[in-house]
Design a protein around this motif. Structure first.
Motif, PDB file in Angstrom:
ATOM      1  N   ILE A   8       0.872  -1.076  -0.023  1.00 11.43           N
ATOM      2  CA  ILE A   8      -0.079  -0.023   0.061  1.00 11.43           C
ATOM      3  C   ILE A   8       0.771   1.263  -0.036  1.00 11.43           C
ATOM      4  CG2 ILE A   8      -1.570   1.485   1.279  1.00 11.43           C
ATOM      5  CD1 ILE A   8      -2.814  -1.175   2.353  1.00 11.43           C
ATOM      6  N   LYS A   9       1.971   1.242   0.679  1.00 11.72           N
ATOM      7  CA  LYS A   9       2.726   2.436   0.702  1.00 11.72           C
ATOM      8  C   LYS A   9       3.582   2.638  -0.296  1.00 11.72           C
ATOM      9  CE  LYS A   9       5.177   2.586   4.522  1.00 11.72           C
ATOM     10  NZ  LYS A   9       6.194   2.481   5.816  1.00 11.72           N
ATOM     11  N   GLU A  10       3.988   1.514  -1.066  1.00  6.09           N
ATOM     12  CA  GLU A  10       4.711   1.790  -2.535  1.00  6.09           C
ATOM     13  C   GLU A  10       3.702   2.061  -3.506  1.00  6.09           C
ATOM     14  OE1 GLU A  10       6.509  -1.490  -5.796  1.00  6.09           O
ATOM     15  OE2 GLU A  10       6.094  -1.983  -3.548  1.00  6.09           O
ATOM     16  N   VAL A  11       2.372   1.550  -3.505  1.00  6.42           N
ATOM     17  CA  VAL A  11       1.399   2.095  -4.485  1.00  6.42           C
ATOM     18  C   VAL A  11       1.027   3.849  -4.257  1.00  6.42           C
ATOM     19  CG1 VAL A  11      -0.817   2.029  -5.424  1.00  6.42           C
ATOM     20  CG2 VAL A  11       0.554  -0.052  -5.052  1.00  6.42           C
ATOM     21  N   VAL A  12       0.888   4.008  -2.952  1.00  2.00           N
ATOM     22  CA  VAL A  12       0.692   5.304  -2.597  1.00  2.00           C
ATOM     23  C   VAL A  12       1.777   6.481  -2.994  1.00  2.00           C
ATOM     24  CG1 VAL A  12       0.206   7.164  -0.604  1.00  2.00           C
ATOM     25  CG2 VAL A  12      -0.940   4.769  -0.795  1.00  2.00           C
ATOM     26  N   PHE A  13       2.990   6.060  -2.856  1.00  2.00           N
ATOM     27  CA  PHE A  13       3.839   6.719  -2.970  1.00  2.00           C
ATOM     28  C   PHE A  13       4.194   7.014  -4.563  1.00  2.00           C
ATOM     29  CE2 PHE A  13       5.753   6.271   1.318  1.00  2.00           C
ATOM     30  CZ  PHE A  13       5.504   7.712   1.755  1.00  2.00           C
ATOM     31  N   ALA A  14       3.807   5.831  -5.206  1.00  2.00           N
ATOM     32  CA  ALA A  14       3.913   5.956  -6.726  1.00  2.00           C
ATOM     33  C   ALA A  14       2.831   6.678  -7.346  1.00  2.00           C
ATOM     34  CB  ALA A  14       3.842   4.677  -7.294  1.00  2.00           C
ATOM     35  N   VAL A  15       1.718   6.745  -6.967  1.00  2.00           N
ATOM     36  CA  VAL A  15       0.504   7.415  -7.485  1.00  2.00           C
ATOM     37  C   VAL A  15       0.288   9.015  -7.014  1.00  2.00           C
ATOM     38  CG1 VAL A  15      -2.063   7.463  -7.617  1.00  2.00           C
ATOM     39  CG2 VAL A  15      -0.723   5.305  -7.883  1.00  2.00           C
ATOM     40  N   ILE A  16       0.744   9.159  -5.970  1.00  2.00           N
ATOM     41  CA  ILE A  16       0.487  10.506  -5.242  1.00  2.00           C
ATOM     42  C   ILE A  16       1.242  11.507  -6.316  1.00  2.00           C
ATOM     43  CG2 ILE A  16       1.421  12.162  -3.430  1.00  2.00           C
ATOM     44  CD1 ILE A  16       0.066  10.189  -1.473  1.00  2.00           C
ATOM     45  N   PRO A  17       2.499  11.271  -6.351  1.00  2.00           N
ATOM     46  CA  PRO A  17       3.074  12.569  -7.379  1.00  2.00           C
ATOM     47  C   PRO A  17       2.436  12.996  -8.801  1.00  2.00           C
ATOM     48  CG  PRO A  17       4.889  10.860  -6.809  1.00  2.00           C
ATOM     49  CD  PRO A  17       3.441  10.416  -6.451  1.00  2.00           C
ATOM     50  N   LEU A  18       1.924  11.976  -9.395  1.00  2.00           N
ATOM     51  CA  LEU A  18       1.194  12.221 -10.534  1.00  2.00           C
ATOM     52  C   LEU A  18      -0.127  12.962 -10.319  1.00  2.00           C
ATOM     53  CD1 LEU A  18       0.581  11.940 -13.799  1.00  2.00           C
ATOM     54  CD2 LEU A  18      -0.091   9.590 -13.147  1.00  2.00           C
ATOM     55  N   THR A  19      -0.617  12.391  -9.352  1.00  2.00           N
ATOM     56  CA  THR A  19      -2.043  13.164  -9.006  1.00  2.00           C
ATOM     57  C   THR A  19      -1.796  14.556  -8.566  1.00  2.00           C
ATOM     58  OG1 THR A  19      -2.658  10.931  -8.023  1.00  2.00           O
ATOM     59  CG2 THR A  19      -3.995  12.627  -7.550  1.00  2.00           C
ATOM     60  N   LEU A  41      -9.969  11.721 -10.642  1.00  2.00           N
ATOM     61  CA  LEU A  41     -10.153  11.314  -9.276  1.00  2.00           C
ATOM     62  C   LEU A  41     -10.257   9.964  -9.177  1.00  2.00           C
ATOM     63  CD1 LEU A  41     -10.822  14.643  -7.464  1.00  2.00           C
ATOM     64  CD2 LEU A  41      -8.554  13.833  -7.987  1.00  2.00           C
ATOM     65  N   VAL A  42     -11.584   9.785  -9.596  1.00  2.00           N
ATOM     66  CA  VAL A  42     -11.987   8.263  -9.398  1.00  2.00           C
ATOM     67  C   VAL A  42     -11.041   7.246 -10.072  1.00  2.00           C
ATOM     68  CG1 VAL A  42     -14.086   6.613 -10.006  1.00  2.00           C
ATOM     69  CG2 VAL A  42     -14.556   8.964  -9.359  1.00  2.00           C
ATOM     70  N   GLY A  43     -10.675   7.457 -11.361  1.00  2.00           N
ATOM     71  CA  GLY A  43      -9.667   6.731 -11.829  1.00  2.00           C
ATOM     72  C   GLY A  43      -8.471   6.397 -11.262  1.00  2.00           C
ATOM     73  N   VAL A  44      -7.840   7.534 -10.624  1.00  2.00           N
ATOM     74  CA  VAL A  44      -6.836   7.312  -9.521  1.00  2.00           C
ATOM     75  C   VAL A  44      -7.089   6.365  -8.491  1.00  2.00           C
ATOM     76  CG1 VAL A  44      -5.406   8.486  -7.710  1.00  2.00           C
ATOM     77  CG2 VAL A  44      -5.891   9.623  -9.747  1.00  2.00           C
ATOM     78  N   VAL A  45      -8.296   6.592  -7.728  1.00  2.00           N
ATOM     79  CA  VAL A  45      -8.650   5.520  -6.713  1.00  2.00           C
ATOM     80  C   VAL A  45      -8.679   3.933  -7.214  1.00  2.00           C
ATOM     81  CG1 VAL A  45     -10.467   4.817  -4.923  1.00  2.00           C
ATOM     82  CG2 VAL A  45      -9.848   7.107  -5.403  1.00  2.00           C
TER      83      VAL A  45
END
Length: 230
Positions: A8-19, A41-45
């Motif tokens: 979860i931590k790995e995915v969050v840190f991967a997705v947050i910068p782009l978002t 935003l829904v797609g990001v989730v």
């Protein structure tokens, strides 16, 4: 549970910068329609949840099974069996690769159906399967990867001279999309399994390079397809 938290931590840190970048652009430059921004935003989730589930699936299923298959095949002492299942696994995992399907769909769209998605998918999968088998030969007979890479790309550049120009970028993109989330973990695990059994002939480091070799196969396959179409 520890693996779940790390994933979860790995995915969050991967997705947050782009978002964050898209959100900044939204309120400074691009100003997308509200409906489209909400869809993003829904797609990001969805992407985040999907990546978490996928990475857990890789860790729980794909990597262990790939490594076990790779370690079991050399014990048969039958080269033909090792090569056959290496080819078969490379073929089917590429057919299942989502990146390959995205590329095939886009090419089918821009070529107005002249290059059908199914032909491209199976051509790419055939190339990967052949070169996965070739990569296993490299591990078994301890062949230097530099020799295979030079020969493979030499043939690719030679074929490019006889292939229609529009097929050349497609072929190299085809090599790139095979390094996707489905193909890479399985092929790497397969190589690690084979190399771990053949420690007398190869070290575990010889398991690496399979992806590099496997990505040459689609390039050659699409270039040959271009020669046929041309």
């Amino acid at each position: 549970m520890h693996d779940l938290k790390d994933t979860i931590k790995e995915v969050v840190f991967a997705v947050i910068p782009l978002t964050v970048v898209v959100i900044i652009l939204q309120f400074t430059i691009i100003w997308l329609p509200l409906e489209m921004f909400l869809q993003f935003l829904v797609g990001v989730v969805f992407v985040s949840v999907g990546l978490i589930l996928f990475l857990l699936g890789v860790q729980i299923g794909l990597l262990p099974v790939g490594e076990m298959i790779g370690s079991a095949l050399p014990k048969t002492n039958k080269l033909s069996l090792i090569l056959f299942f290496g080819f078969l696994l490379g073929f089917v995992v590429t057919v299942a690769e989502p990146d390959v399907r995205v590329l095939a769909t886009q090419i089918d769209l821009v070529s107005n159906g002249e290059i059908s998605s199914n032909i491209l998918i199976y051509s790419v999968a055939l190339g990967v399967g052949i070169f996965v088998a070739l990569a296993l030969i490299r591990i078994i007979f301890n062949i230097k990867i530099t020799h295979l890479l030079m020969v493979g790309y030499g043939i690719a550049f030679l074929l490019a001279a006889f292939t229609p120009a529009n097929f050349i970028p497609i072929s190299f993109d085809s090599g790139g999309v095979t390094t996707g989330p489905m193909t890479v973990p399985f092929i790497l695990a397969l190589g690690v399994g084979v190399a771990s059994v053949l420690k007398g002939k190869a070290t575990s480091s010889d398991s690496f390079g399979l992806v590099a070799l496997a990505s040459i196969g689609p390039i050659l396959a699409v270039l040959i397809l271009g020669v046929i179409y041309g």
